[in-house]
Design a protein around this motif. Structure first.
Motif, mmCIF file in Angstrom:
data_model
loop_
_atom_site.group_PDB
_atom_site.id
_atom_site.type_symbol
_atom_site.label_atom_id
_atom_site.label_comp_id
_atom_site.label_asym_id
_atom_site.label_seq_id
_atom_site.Cartn_x
_atom_site.Cartn_y
_atom_site.Cartn_z
ATOM 1 N N LEU A 1 5.895 -8.917 -4.609
ATOM 2 C CA LEU A 1 5.781 -8.870 -3.153
ATOM 3 C C LEU A 1 7.153 -9.065 -2.507
ATOM 4 C CD1 LEU A 1 3.688 -8.863 -0.718
ATOM 5 C CD2 LEU A 1 3.926 -11.354 -0.779
ATOM 6 N N ASP B 1 -1.495 -5.641 2.640
ATOM 7 C CA ASP B 1 -0.975 -6.171 1.377
ATOM 8 C C ASP B 1 -1.812 -7.370 0.933
ATOM 9 O OD1 ASP B 1 0.973 -4.327 1.846
ATOM 10 O OD2 ASP B 1 2.641 -5.740 1.918
ATOM 11 N N ASN C 1 -1.458 -3.178 -4.203
ATOM 12 C CA ASN C 1 -0.207 -3.296 -3.467
ATOM 13 C C ASN C 1 0.753 -2.154 -3.773
ATOM 14 O OD1 ASN C 1 -0.970 -5.600 -2.107
ATOM 15 N ND2 ASN C 1 0.016 -7.008 -3.534
ATOM 16 N N ARG D 1 -0.303 0.606 -1.592
ATOM 17 C CA ARG D 1 0.075 0.349 -0.193
ATOM 18 C C ARG D 1 1.563 0.626 0.010
ATOM 19 N NH1 ARG D 1 -4.201 0.545 0.265
ATOM 20 N NH2 ARG D 1 -3.452 2.287 1.492
#
Length: 444
Positions: free
Chosen positions: A122, A180, A376, A379
């Motif tokens: 992330l 997310d 994720n 995304r």
């Protein structure tokens, strides 16, 4: 008499060694490579001395690619071994039997290693322009969901949940603006909605701050998370909160009815007559450190001719918050918490979270973690490569990931051939260029 003989005359052979199933997986595979996902997996996933411990990155990457391609079962990963599909993934593709052994090697503690991978990933993605602007306020939705199971041999998933089906009851936190998934945690089916929520909120906040969020953070949640521990965790982490109140006490109902009529402000709602008001309220008054907060109440007239209309003039919905700002804007923002269901639905029906593949709790916890990473990546491909926000995985799969292809080699140069006149060819090419341009100082 048959209307056409054309299809009957078409010969079929499975003999093209250069064909590529789901050639568009090149996009998420490229992003994963530039974010250093394989290195993160190798650095953080250590399963000890059990069977299936070897090559964790290749096995995890195989499962992630299978999920993005639409696989819901471990056996679905076998499609990635067809032709030269491994060439667009950039790693060895494990067999389903090997993947099953790999997942069963995870204990719940080992699955937390995937949390570390997800957290660092992330931070890297946000560093590659997928994150919020500097000092941008951030809203995080915390929720739970039921992953239904149908057998009696699922560790933690064989007992009935609060909605009377067997399954698991994971926690999920999601960035409201982008979709997310920040954090996940698998729990047994009978777990109360708020069980472990306070520590989960604390870990979620730690992750987004480690990823670079410097603006105000707000936690939104429904009434299942209405308890003093969650509020305390928000205060300790110095974040704001907006949590639906449990409407169980008569005292609250009486307080709502006692609000003067002139204090109610009409709002544009799906039914005429809805209005919002605000009072000061001290939740969890018997707990140490209790403080007064804003309690924003929405009243809604029952649908005409409904059973509720026989007993009451209004139904009430309220939430507590320590956020500053206009009452009507805060009410509209809190109602937007429902949008977290879009992400949960995408995890379940766009990826593979609707099916927990193993009888072992640790394996299913790892499956949840891999689903979050796969989600994720999708995304971020959409946001960084395609310049699109909140597009569902099934749409991206149909347009970009499931393209058939073929690899040829000429003059020592490999070329991936994709269908002529593909409607989204230009956007695919532009996304590939953008993803290949990512260059980060990667830390382990």
């Amino acid at each position: 008499m048959r209307s056409s003989h054309g299809l009957d005359a078409l010969s079929v052979q499975f003999d093209d060694d250069n064909a590529v199933a789901d050639a568009g997986l090149l996009l998420p595979a490229t992003l994963a490579q530039h974010l250093g996902l394989r290195d993160l997996l190798d650095a953080h996933v250590n399963l000890g001395a059990v069977s299936g411990r070897a090559n964790p990155s290749a096995k995890a990457m195989t499962l992630i690619a299978s999920l993005i391609a639409g696989g819901e079962f471990i056996d679905d990963a076998d499609a990635l071994r067809a032709g030269e599909t491994d060439r667009v993934l950039g790693h060895w593709v494990a067999a389903p039997s090997t993947l099953g052994t790999f997942l069963r090697a995870f204990s719940f503690g080992h699955s937390r290693q995937l949390d570390m991978v997800s957290s660092e990933l992330l931070a890297r993605a946000w560093g590659a322009s997928a994150g919020p602007e500097v000092d941008e306020p951030l809203t995080i939705d915390v929720d739970s969901t039921i992953c239904e199971t149908y057998g009696l041999n699922k560790q933690g998933g064989s007992k009935f949940t609060y909605n009377h089906v067997r399954g698991y009851h994971p926690l999920i936190s999601v960035i409201a603006k982008t979709g997310d998934v920040v954090h996940t945690r698998l729990r047994g089916g009978p777990s109360h909605v708020g069980r472990g929520a306070a520590s989960f909120v604390a870990e979620t906040v730690t992750r987004v701050r480690a990823a670079g969020a410097t603006g105000e953070i707000a936690i939104r949640a429904d009434s299942g998370f209405y308890n003093h521990k969650v509020v305390g965790a928000c205060r300790k982490a110095d974040v704001r909160f907006s949590i639906t109140v449990k409407m169980m006490g008569k005292a609250l109902q009486q307080a709502f009815r006692a609000i003067p009529e002139e204090d109610w402000t009409p709002i544009d709602y799906f039914i005429d007559g809805a209005a919002v008001a605000e009072i000061s309220y001290m939740p969890f008054a018997t707990k140490k450190g209790a403080r007064s907060v804003r309690l924003i109440v929405r009243r809604v007239p029952p649908t005409p001719s409904s059973q509720l209309a026989l007993f009451t003039d209004f139904s009430y919905h309220a939430f507590i918050t320590d956020r500053a700002g206009d009452m009507l804007l805060l009410d509209a923002d809190h109602r937007a918490h429902a949008e977290v269901e879009n992400t949960i639905r995408d995890l379940k029906y766009g990826l593979g979270l609707n099916h927990m593949p193993s009888g072992r709790f640790g394996a299913n916890a790892a499956w949840l973690g891999l689903n979050a990473i796969a989600h994720n990546l999708v995304r971020w491909v959409s946001r960084i490569g395609l310049q699109e926000m909140l597009v569902m995985t099934k749409t991206l799969r149909r347009r970009y990931f499931s393209i058939p292809g073929r690899i040829t080699t000429s003059a020592r140069k490999d070329t991936l051939h994709l269908p002529t006149n593909w409607p989204w060819a230009a956007r695919f090419s532009a996304a590939l260029v953008a993803l290949r341009a990512i260059s980060l100082p990667l830390r382990i």
